[in-house]
Design a protein around this motif. Structure first.
Motif, PDB file in Angstrom:
ATOM      1  N   UNK B 111       9.073 -43.422  46.133  1.00 56.73           N
ATOM      2  CA  UNK B 111       9.438 -44.767  45.673  1.00 56.73           C
ATOM      3  C   UNK B 111       9.569 -44.763  44.156  1.00 56.73           C
ATOM      4  N   UNK B 112      10.421 -45.617  43.673  1.00 53.44           N
ATOM      5  CA  UNK B 112      10.507 -45.811  42.231  1.00 53.44           C
ATOM      6  C   UNK B 112      10.713 -47.292  41.952  1.00 53.44           C
ATOM      7  N   UNK B 114      12.106 -50.541  39.507  1.00 47.83           N
ATOM      8  CA  UNK B 114      13.117 -50.970  38.535  1.00 47.83           C
ATOM      9  C   UNK B 114      13.068 -52.496  38.528  1.00 47.83           C
ATOM     10  N   UNK B 115      13.072 -53.058  37.321  1.00 49.74           N
ATOM     11  CA  UNK B 115      12.966 -54.511  37.195  1.00 49.74           C
ATOM     12  C   UNK B 115      11.810 -55.015  38.073  1.00 49.74           C
ATOM     13  N   UNK B 116      12.123 -55.995  39.013  1.00 50.15           N
ATOM     14  CA  UNK B 116      11.027 -56.545  39.822  1.00 50.15           C
ATOM     15  C   UNK B 116      10.995 -55.950  41.222  1.00 50.15           C
ATOM     16  N   UNK B 117      11.722 -54.855  41.424  1.00 49.97           N
ATOM     17  CA  UNK B 117      11.743 -54.299  42.777  1.00 49.97           C
ATOM     18  C   UNK B 117      11.400 -52.820  42.808  1.00 49.97           C
ATOM     19  N   UNK B 122      15.110 -39.814  47.101  1.00 55.78           N
ATOM     20  CA  UNK B 122      14.756 -38.511  46.558  1.00 55.78           C
ATOM     21  C   UNK B 122      15.005 -38.547  45.055  1.00 55.78           C
ATOM     22  N   UNK B 123      14.178 -37.807  44.322  1.00 56.70           N
ATOM     23  CA  UNK B 123      14.263 -37.839  42.868  1.00 56.70           C
ATOM     24  C   UNK B 123      15.691 -37.547  42.383  1.00 56.70           C
ATOM     25  N   UNK B 124      16.193 -38.430  41.547  1.00 56.19           N
ATOM     26  CA  UNK B 124      17.505 -38.203  40.950  1.00 56.19           C
ATOM     27  C   UNK B 124      18.672 -38.651  41.812  1.00 56.19           C
TER      28      UNK B 124
END
Lengths: 176, 391
Positions: B111-112, B114-117, B122-124
């Motif tokens: 998981x990553x 961004x903003x509020x979500x 997969x990485x990248x």
């Protein structure tokens, strides 16, 4: 009920029967036509009455049979629309009710499949009413003269049978 | 006249045989009871567990003829299989919780924010709508099964990713591009939309009043009206089993007539798929007219979609007329798939890779087990209800 009636009439196609028997004078046609219609009706009534059992015996669901009937109706209708109608040889006055009047002129597979379908899904009573109208139509129109009008109506009804077939195909695909 | 009779009789016989073989082969439905369907689902679950490594990654695919694993991987299929393990937990099979958590951990490590979500990728690589939808559903099933609410905020964050991918038409964009930090324009997924829609409805069921239904509704309309197929370039309506799950999750009170009609249409597609499958033997002339028994994942999607709609029909009176037919199709599908499942006696090269699996022409993939398992669990519910009525 209207769909049953119209589809049965389209499949029996009275003007097509008249055209196919047109080599025989009208007054010589009456008796074999009446007997042939009675034989045909008996076969189709049996098919409607045994509709559910026939599908069970063949291990088929109503919906699959509906699709199969639709496919046959499309092919049968298209054949009458596209292929020339060739009258059968002249009938003897008191003969030929079984061959060729009942078989192959009146006992057509598309109506047989429809009767099994309606018998299994709409009930025996409704199927017999639709069949009575269809066979009655054949008996009444079956002594009509050959000609462009008769052939035109035969092709019109056959085109309608194609529409009926497409309707059955769509319904069979969408049914659960 | 005898000649006419002979010719026409011959034509009838040939036509009848052709009709039987080509147009209407028998629909063979091997008998199966609730216990049998459930046992078959358990065997599929055991395949998933036996083919899940310590890091929570599944064996993706296996060729039983060559004995080789497929080295490829699909995160969305991983996520789907994880969800199906949680379905087993929800069906009372608690022993699948640990492997389900392990598979979920594999996703959560990707998981990553961004903003509020938050999203999963997969990485990248691009964040994927469908994967994120599955993670939400899996987290919410886990919440129901364990009572653990520690993932509630994460579920909401993932849900906000789904909403961020939504267009004004209700369409959901399938990818988010980390390079541009924007959703990838005009890229939709045939199944991702339904997967994410299901997640939105499940979020609304757990967290009502937070706006999840308001987000789900335009997407429901987008699918039910056929706009999706027109906009996204499909010739025919998609038999979307994930949309069936979403309809089930929405429940009778939130379904208007348009959505009930949508459910009916989907049930028709699933029924056709299951009926055709029942006609396939893969032998003799049948092979030429019906081809091989279908890919298990394909059959399974129809079975699980039907199961979702059947469960809906048990509560939705506007679907009463379909309930018995749906149950019949599910039972037939369950019997067919239980019979085709590989048992110890059928093993060719590897018991671990084969027992409990379904193969299509010698190859199995993780989603084969996932979809059929879900369909079998639904069929077991339906059969159990039927058996209870009869006893």
């Amino acid at each position: 009920m209207w769909f049953l009636l119209l589809s049965a009439v389209a499949a029996s196609n009275p003007p097509r029967v008249a055209e196919l028997l047109s080599a025989t004078p009208a007054h010589d046609r009456r008796r074999p036509l009446t007997v042939g219609a009675a034989i045909t009706a008996l076969v189709f009534i049996a098919a409607a009455g045994l509709g559910t059992q026939i599908l069970e015996l063949l291990e088929l669901s109503d919906e699959t049979w509906r699709i199969a009937t639709g496919a046959v109706a499309v092919l049968a209708g298209a054949r009458v629309v596209l292929a020339p109608l060739r009258p059968v040889p002249a009938l003897g006055r008191d003969a030929h009710a079984v061959v060729p009047v009942a078989f192959p002129v009146m006992l057509v597979p598309e109506l047989l499949l429809l009767m099994v379908l309606w018998g299994a899904t709409e009930g025996f009573g409704a199927s017999v009413v639709a069949l009575a109208v269809a066979i009655g139509g054949v008996r009444l129109w079956g002594t009509a003269d050959s000609g462009a009008v008769t052939r035109g109506f035969a092709r019109l009804l056959a085109a309608f049978l194609v529409v009926v077939g497409i309707g059955l195909l769509v319904a069979g695909i969408r049914d659960v | 006249m005898k000649r006419v009779l002979a010719v026409h009789l011959a034509l009838w016989l040939i036509g009848g045989a052709a009709f039987r073989i080509v147009v209407a082969p028998p629909e063979a439905c091997p008998p199966v009871g609730a216990a049998g369907a459930h046992a078959s689902a358990i065997a599929a679950g055991d395949w998933l567990v036996a083919n899940l490594d310590g890091g929570g990654r599944f064996t993706y695919g296996y060729d039983r003829d060559t004995g080789e694993d497929n080295p490829d991987y699909s995160l969305v299929r991983h996520a789907g299989a994880t969800m199906s393990l949680f379905q087993l937990v929800m069906a009372g099979e608690d022993r699948y919780l640990e492997p389900a958590d392990r598979a979920l951990g594999y996703l959560l490590r990707r998981q990553f924010e961004h903003a509020d979500w938050s999203a999963v990728a997969d990485r990248g690589s691009r964040a994927r709508l469908g994967v994120t939808g599955f993670v939400i559903v899996a987290l919410l099933m886990r919440r129901d099964a364990t009572g653990d609410r520690s993932y509630d905020e994460l579920s909401r964050r993932l849900g906000r990713f789904v909403v961020a991918q939504q267009e004004s038409s209700g369409a959901l964009l399938a990818f988010w591009d980390p390079d541009t930090e924007r959703p990838l324009a005009n890229a939709y997924g045939p199944f991702a939309t339904g997967e994410a829609l299901w997640a939105l409805v499940e979020l609304d069921n757990r967290f009502p009043g937070e706006g999840w239904w308001e987000a789900a509704d335009p997407t429901f309309r987008y699918l039910a009206s056929g706009t999706r197929e027109r906009n996204e370039g499909y010739l025919a309506r998609l038999p979307d089993h994930w949309a069936a799950y979403a309809l089930e999750a929405a429940g009778p009170e939130r379904l208007d007539n348009e959505l009930v009609d949508f459910a009916r249409r989907l049930a028709g597609y699933f029924s056709l798929r299951l009926r055709i499958e029942a006609q396939r033997t893969g032998e003799g002339l049948n092979l030429w007219v019906r081809w091989y028994p279908g890919p298990p994942a394909g059959v399974g999607t129809a079975a699980e979609g039907m199961a979702a709609l059947w469960r809906l029909s048990t509560e939705e009176t506007r679907l009463d007329d379909l309930e018995a037919d749906m149950a019949e199709r599910m039972a037939c599908g369950a019997g067919t798939m239980a019979e085709r499942q590989v048992t110890e006696g059928d093993v060719r090269t590897s018991p671990v890779r084969e027992v409990g699996a379904w193969f299509y022409r010698g190859y199995t993939q993780v989603d084969d087990q996932q979809h059929v398992l879900s369909g079998l669990l639904g069929a077991a519910q339906s059969l159990e209800r039927q058996e209870a009525k009869e006893s």
